[in-house]
Design a protein around this motif. Structure first.
Motif, PDB file in Angstrom:
ATOM      1  N   THR A  32       0.829  -1.202   0.000  1.00  0.00           N
ATOM      2  CA  THR A  32       0.000   0.000   0.000  1.00  0.00           C
ATOM      3  C   THR A  32       0.868   1.258   0.000  1.00  0.00           C
ATOM      4  N   ALA A  33       1.934   1.200   0.781  1.00  0.00           N
ATOM      5  CA  ALA A  33       2.823   2.363   0.901  1.00  0.00           C
ATOM      6  C   ALA A  33       3.359   2.787  -0.464  1.00  0.00           C
ATOM      7  N   LEU A  34       3.725   1.775  -1.257  1.00  0.00           N
ATOM      8  CA  LEU A  34       4.265   2.058  -2.583  1.00  0.00           C
ATOM      9  C   LEU A  34       3.177   2.668  -3.480  1.00  0.00           C
ATOM     10  N   GLU A  35       1.968   2.074  -3.405  1.00  0.00           N
ATOM     11  CA  GLU A  35       0.854   2.568  -4.218  1.00  0.00           C
ATOM     12  C   GLU A  35       0.424   3.977  -3.812  1.00  0.00           C
ATOM     13  N   HIS A  36       0.444   4.242  -2.508  1.00  0.00           N
ATOM     14  CA  HIS A  36      -0.102   5.499  -1.980  1.00  0.00           C
ATOM     15  C   HIS A  36       0.961   6.562  -1.723  1.00  0.00           C
ATOM     16  N   ASN A  37       2.169   6.313  -2.237  1.00  0.00           N
ATOM     17  CA  ASN A  37       3.225   7.330  -2.097  1.00  0.00           C
ATOM     18  C   ASN A  37       3.573   7.680  -0.666  1.00  0.00           C
ATOM     19  N   GLU A  38       3.642   6.667   0.193  1.00  0.00           N
ATOM     20  CA  GLU A  38       3.988   6.950   1.589  1.00  0.00           C
ATOM     21  C   GLU A  38       5.496   7.012   1.821  1.00  0.00           C
ATOM     22  N   PHE A  39       6.274   6.639   0.814  1.00  0.00           N
ATOM     23  CA  PHE A  39       7.735   6.721   0.948  1.00  0.00           C
ATOM     24  C   PHE A  39       8.222   8.081   0.473  1.00  0.00           C
ATOM     25  N   TYR A  40       9.301   8.530   1.068  1.00  0.00           N
ATOM     26  CA  TYR A  40      10.007   9.705   0.559  1.00  0.00           C
ATOM     27  C   TYR A  40      11.470   9.557   0.929  1.00  0.00           C
ATOM     28  N   LEU A  41      12.309  10.402   0.386  1.00  0.00           N
ATOM     29  CA  LEU A  41      13.738  10.293   0.665  1.00  0.00           C
ATOM     30  C   LEU A  41      14.219  11.464   1.497  1.00  0.00           C
ATOM     31  N   HIS A  42      15.145  11.162   2.391  1.00  0.00           N
ATOM     32  CA  HIS A  42      15.938  12.203   3.031  1.00  0.00           C
ATOM     33  C   HIS A  42      17.355  12.097   2.490  1.00  0.00           C
ATOM     34  N   ARG A  61      12.478   6.917   3.699  1.00  0.00           N
ATOM     35  CA  ARG A  61      11.643   7.226   4.860  1.00  0.00           C
ATOM     36  C   ARG A  61      10.230   6.738   4.573  1.00  0.00           C
ATOM     37  N   TRP A  62       9.553   6.252   5.615  1.00  0.00           N
ATOM     38  CA  TRP A  62       8.180   5.771   5.453  1.00  0.00           C
ATOM     39  C   TRP A  62       7.304   6.405   6.513  1.00  0.00           C
ATOM     40  N   GLN A  63       6.342   7.166   6.047  1.00  0.00           N
ATOM     41  CA  GLN A  63       5.360   7.769   6.944  1.00  0.00           C
ATOM     42  C   GLN A  63       4.051   7.001   6.769  1.00  0.00           C
ATOM     43  N   HIS A  64       3.760   6.115   7.717  1.00  0.00           N
ATOM     44  CA  HIS A  64       2.541   5.317   7.658  1.00  0.00           C
ATOM     45  C   HIS A  64       1.386   6.145   8.204  1.00  0.00           C
ATOM     46  N   PRO A  65       0.195   6.113   7.522  1.00  0.00           N
ATOM     47  CA  PRO A  65      -0.909   6.994   7.943  1.00  0.00           C
ATOM     48  C   PRO A  65      -1.334   6.791   9.405  1.00  0.00           C
ATOM     49  N   GLU A  66      -1.285   5.553   9.907  1.00  0.00           N
ATOM     50  CA  GLU A  66      -1.663   5.354  11.328  1.00  0.00           C
ATOM     51  C   GLU A  66      -0.461   5.120  12.236  1.00  0.00           C
ATOM     52  N   GLN A  67       0.503   4.314  11.761  1.00  0.00           N
ATOM     53  CA  GLN A  67       1.647   3.976  12.616  1.00  0.00           C
ATOM     54  C   GLN A  67       2.634   5.128  12.758  1.00  0.00           C
ATOM     55  N   GLY A  68       2.506   6.098  11.869  1.00  0.00           N
ATOM     56  CA  GLY A  68       3.481   7.189  11.900  1.00  0.00           C
ATOM     57  C   GLY A  68       4.770   6.783  11.210  1.00  0.00           C
ATOM     58  N   PHE A  69       5.866   7.364  11.649  1.00  0.00           N
ATOM     59  CA  PHE A  69       7.151   7.136  11.005  1.00  0.00           C
ATOM     60  C   PHE A  69       7.686   5.739  11.326  1.00  0.00           C
ATOM     61  N   VAL A  70       8.059   4.994  10.286  1.00  0.00           N
ATOM     62  CA  VAL A  70       8.647   3.667  10.481  1.00  0.00           C
ATOM     63  C   VAL A  70      10.092   3.710   9.956  1.00  0.00           C
ATOM     64  N   PRO A  71      11.087   3.507  10.835  1.00  0.00           N
ATOM     65  CA  PRO A  71      12.478   3.591  10.373  1.00  0.00           C
ATOM     66  C   PRO A  71      12.847   2.448   9.425  1.00  0.00           C
ATOM     67  N   PRO A  72      13.747   2.712   8.465  1.00  0.00           N
ATOM     68  CA  PRO A  72      14.083   1.716   7.447  1.00  0.00           C
ATOM     69  C   PRO A  72      14.598   0.395   8.022  1.00  0.00           C
ATOM     70  N   ASP A  73      15.322   0.449   9.123  1.00  0.00           N
ATOM     71  CA  ASP A  73      15.806  -0.798   9.727  1.00  0.00           C
ATOM     72  C   ASP A  73      14.647  -1.731  10.085  1.00  0.00           C
ATOM     73  N   GLN A  74      13.444  -1.175  10.264  1.00  0.00           N
ATOM     74  CA  GLN A  74      12.295  -2.006  10.632  1.00  0.00           C
ATOM     75  C   GLN A  74      11.539  -2.584   9.438  1.00  0.00           C
ATOM     76  N   PHE A  75      11.877  -2.160   8.213  1.00  0.00           N
ATOM     77  CA  PHE A  75      11.127  -2.733   7.078  1.00  0.00           C
ATOM     78  C   PHE A  75      11.986  -3.165   5.894  1.00  0.00           C
ATOM     79  N   ILE A  76      13.217  -2.681   5.783  1.00  0.00           N
ATOM     80  CA  ILE A  76      14.042  -3.054   4.624  1.00  0.00           C
ATOM     81  C   ILE A  76      14.278  -4.569   4.580  1.00  0.00           C
TER      82      ILE A  76
END
Ligand code: C2E
Ligand code: CA
Ligand code: CA
Ligand code: CA
Length: 280
Positions: A32-42, A61-76
């Motif tokens: 969903t994040a990919l489809e909904h443009n929730e990723f961005y770069l720093h 960077r991933w800003q999840h609509p409910e979970q908030g910011f999810v650091p890359p170490d937690q999803f890569i």
């Protein structure tokens, strides 16, 4: 199932199930994040001994609509296991190159500036990786000499011949190669000297305790000496204060990245830093 008693069995199973459920939920959320443009770069600046910017590292960077910011170490890691790193990594490269093209157009890139992009081993090994890379370069119109791929040591130990062929093709395009987290993996000099690598990046786990840990200092000195023998550039990541930078300079390190200079910042903030070209 194995059992040392009923309690172990009951404890074990639900937790495994929970873990699997969490992974599945996360996997769906990443789609969903990919489809909904929730990723961005720093972008985190890299500097020389004068604090002049010599490059930036793109960090997802991933800003999840409910979970908030999810650091890359937690999803890569999960994106690598599920194969999602292929479309996500492609998005990262496309986005970083679009930004680089804009900075080029705005004449904001200092001489020898490079945009570093993290490439996971899964991505690098993908049969379409080289095609994707040249597509992105053509589409965005970036100068490939300003692009650098950060690869991890795990690539250096398996499929040596295939890896070298691929690396040569990337270098032939004008793109630079850097080995990320250097010193944490298992690469030996024997592998390294056969690879067309431009730069070694000393992992922050060695850099951060440099002043107090004699082992980390010895490892850092060895990496710097090794890079120099192999005629590779060297950059230290995780530089958090002046004392560590001073020591690194004395050890012969020329390039630096870390909170001491700047945290990873938004594209807008990074543009401002590039306008000044030097960090305060
Ligand atoms: P990395 O490639 O080793 O990136 C450096 C990490 O150290 C970044 O964490 C950065 O914010 C952090 N850092 C920079 N300076 C300092 C400092 O002075 N002190 C400390 N304590 N940390 C510092 P971040 O952004 O959370 O990224 C974590 C990891 O996630 C990265 O480690 C990289 O392995 C992975 N990653 C991030 N973006 C991407 C991406 O676009 N693609 C892939 N494949 N992996 C990525
Ligand atoms: Ca990196
Ligand atoms: Ca690292
Ligand atoms: Ca890493």
């Amino acid at each position: 199932a194995k059992s040392n008693g009923k309690n172990t069995f009951h404890f074990y199973r639900p937790s495994m199930q929970l873990l699997a459920d969490q992974h599945l939920a996360m996997e769906r959320a990443l789609h969903t994040a990919l489809e909904h443009n929730e990723f961005y770069l720093h972008y985190q600046p890299q500097v020389d001994h004068n604090f002049s910017i010599i490059g930036t590292e793109a960090l997802i960077r991933w800003q999840h609509p409910e979970q908030g910011f999810v650091p890359p170490d937690q999803f890569i890691g999960l994106t690598e296991e599920t194969g999602l790193i292929i479309p996500i990594g492609c998005w990262v490269l496309q986005q970083a190159c679009t930004q680089l093209a804009q900075w080029q157009e705005q004449k904001l890139c200092p001489p020898h500036f490079r945009m570093a992009v993290n490439i996971s081993a899964k991505q690098f090994d993908h049969p379409q990786f080289l095609n994707m890379l040249s597509d992105v370069i053509n589409r965005t119109g970036v100068d490939p000499n300003k692009l650098e791929l950060e690869l991890t040591e795990s690539l250096l130990v398996k499929n040596m011949d295939a890896t070298i062929i691929r690396m040569d093709a990337i270098r032939a395009m004008g793109i630079a190669l850097s080995i990320d987290d250097f010193g944490t993996g298992y690469s030996s000099l024997k592998y390294l000297k056969q690879m067309p690598i431009n730069q070694l990046k000393i992992d922050k786990s060695f850099v951060m305790d440099l002043l107090t840990d004699a082992n980390d200092r010895a490892i850092t000195e060895t990496i710097i000496a090794m890079a120099s023998h192999l005629q590779m550039d060297i950059i230290a990541e995780g530089v958090e204060d002046a004392a560590i930078m001073d020591l690194l300079v004395r050890l012969g390190c020329k390039h630096f990245q870390g909170y001491y200079f700047s945290r990873p910042v938004s594209a807008e903030n990074c543009s401002q830093l590039l306008q000044v070209q030097k960090l305060p």
